[in-house]
Design an enzyme around this catalytic site. Sequence first.
Site, PDB file in Angstrom:
ATOM      1  N   GLY A   1     -10.466  -3.385   1.438  1.00 14.73           N
ATOM      2  CA  GLY A   1      -9.612  -3.288   2.862  1.00 14.73           C
ATOM      3  C   GLY A   1      -9.681  -2.135   3.519  1.00 14.73           C
ATOM      4  O   GLY A   1     -10.693  -1.528   3.522  1.00 14.73           O
TER       5      GLY A   1
ATOM      6  N   THR B   1      -0.649   0.704   6.676  1.00 14.41           N
ATOM      7  CA  THR B   1      -0.326  -0.453   5.769  1.00 14.41           C
ATOM      8  C   THR B   1      -0.570  -1.749   6.550  1.00 14.41           C
ATOM      9  O   THR B   1       0.069  -1.674   7.644  1.00 14.41           O
ATOM     10  CB  THR B   1       0.954  -0.286   4.982  1.00 14.41           C
ATOM     11  OG1 THR B   1       1.122  -1.504   4.143  1.00 14.41           O
ATOM     12  CG2 THR B   1       2.024  -0.124   5.650  1.00 14.41           C
ATOM     13  N   GLY B   2      -1.011  -2.844   6.021  1.00 18.94           N
ATOM     14  CA  GLY B   2      -0.947  -4.186   6.631  1.00 18.94           C
ATOM     15  C   GLY B   2      -2.130  -5.046   6.284  1.00 18.94           C
ATOM     16  O   GLY B   2      -2.949  -4.448   5.349  1.00 18.94           O
TER      17      GLY B   2
ATOM     18  N   ARG C   1     -13.729  -7.644  -2.441  1.00 14.32           N
ATOM     19  CA  ARG C   1     -13.328  -7.438  -0.826  1.00 14.32           C
ATOM     20  C   ARG C   1     -12.768  -5.837  -0.891  1.00 14.32           C
ATOM     21  O   ARG C   1     -11.989  -5.463  -1.818  1.00 14.32           O
ATOM     22  CB  ARG C   1     -12.113  -8.543  -0.526  1.00 14.32           C
ATOM     23  CG  ARG C   1     -11.404  -8.146   0.805  1.00 14.32           C
ATOM     24  CD  ARG C   1      -9.990  -7.508   0.522  1.00 14.32           C
ATOM     25  NE  ARG C   1      -9.403  -7.398   1.674  1.00 14.32           N
ATOM     26  CZ  ARG C   1      -8.374  -6.583   2.266  1.00 14.32           C
ATOM     27  NH1 ARG C   1      -7.811  -5.559   1.061  1.00 14.32           N
ATOM     28  NH2 ARG C   1      -7.496  -6.587   3.268  1.00 14.32           N
TER      29      ARG C   1
ATOM     30  N   THR D   1       0.760  -1.142  -0.163  1.00  8.74           N
ATOM     31  CA  THR D   1       0.001   0.127   0.102  1.00  8.74           C
ATOM     32  C   THR D   1       0.792   1.210   0.004  1.00  8.74           C
ATOM     33  O   THR D   1       2.041   1.100   0.277  1.00  8.74           O
ATOM     34  CB  THR D   1      -0.815   0.006   1.160  1.00  8.74           C
ATOM     35  OG1 THR D   1      -2.073  -0.765   1.134  1.00  8.74           O
ATOM     36  CG2 THR D   1      -1.466   1.438   1.686  1.00  8.74           C
TER      37      THR D   1
END
Length: 338
Positions: A233, A254-255, A231, A203
């Site tokens: 995020g 981010t993650g 999906r 990201t």
Amino acid sequence: MKTIIMSVLLCTVVLNTFFTLALAKTPIGIVIHGGAGTISRDTMTAAQEQAYHAMLTHAVSQGYSVLERGGSSVDAVTAAVTILEDSPLFNAGKGAVYTFDERHELDASIMDGESRNAGAVAAVTNVKNPILLARAIMEKSVHVMLAGKGAEQFAKEQQLELVDNSYFNTEFRYEALKRAKQALVPQPHQAAVPYDPAWKMGTVGAVAIDKKGNLAAATSTGGMTAKRYGRIGDAPVIGAGNFADNSSCAVSATGHGEFFIRYQVASDICARVKYQKIPAAVAAKQVLAELKQVGGDGGVIVVDNKGQLSWVFNTEGMYRALKTEGGEVQSEIFATKS
Ligand code: ASP
């Protein structure tokens, strides 16, 4: 005589106020990230490392120059993220990962800490720079978040650059999809999905503070490799992957998005700063440590309303760079200083 004394006193008060305000002026600054994950020296060649540093340095410098010219933090984060989106190195824009169906669906968001206006876009397939669409949604629509076909129609109306979905194809990401498909097993619950950061992470994001002391945050992503069923995020979810509020801080994350959404990572950090009155770096460290406890991998970049810049991650590495007022660009990849 009395008038002279009064005038001198008045001048002293005015000058004192001026200098106090001048000294109290918060410094400008910007931090960016290009994703966190299993990023180690063993898995990267010297040439790749150099390419990442060069792109991070370029993006953070461009963002900083916007601030230096007196531009807004919103303009600065937009500039930096647009550059990262145009690079195939990061999982956003050009370098977006593949969905399970071998396409690309992009998410992004932006937030203005002064007004707390925000714009977000989810699952778009043909917008070259989703961050520009998020910004257009913030500034030119009455909505905060648009998704899919409607978002693409709005992008067209706003005359943003549209591309074929194949524009986002890259060999490297396709290989990652093949590996991801091999590793995937059906799971009934998102918290139990086997997670391999080596092929899922990435990201881009930026947070900044401008000359007026206004904060902004921007985040953009291709999401997670092999994602299915539309999906979405954390990147476009305000408060999860992105947040900015002048009364506390601005965060881009981010993650593993499912965790960042459920734990409201970005706004939790800023809420701790606001209500517990703790430094933003401490709040970010707490939140990322707590996230690790429950299995959530990732990282954040943060700027607070005093101009303090920080980054925290609970993974092996995170592509990142910052520039403070008067300081050199600092660009890092691995957990220990490179
Ligand atoms: N947070 C992104 C998502 O879950 C992916 C990442 O940052 O690695 O969509």
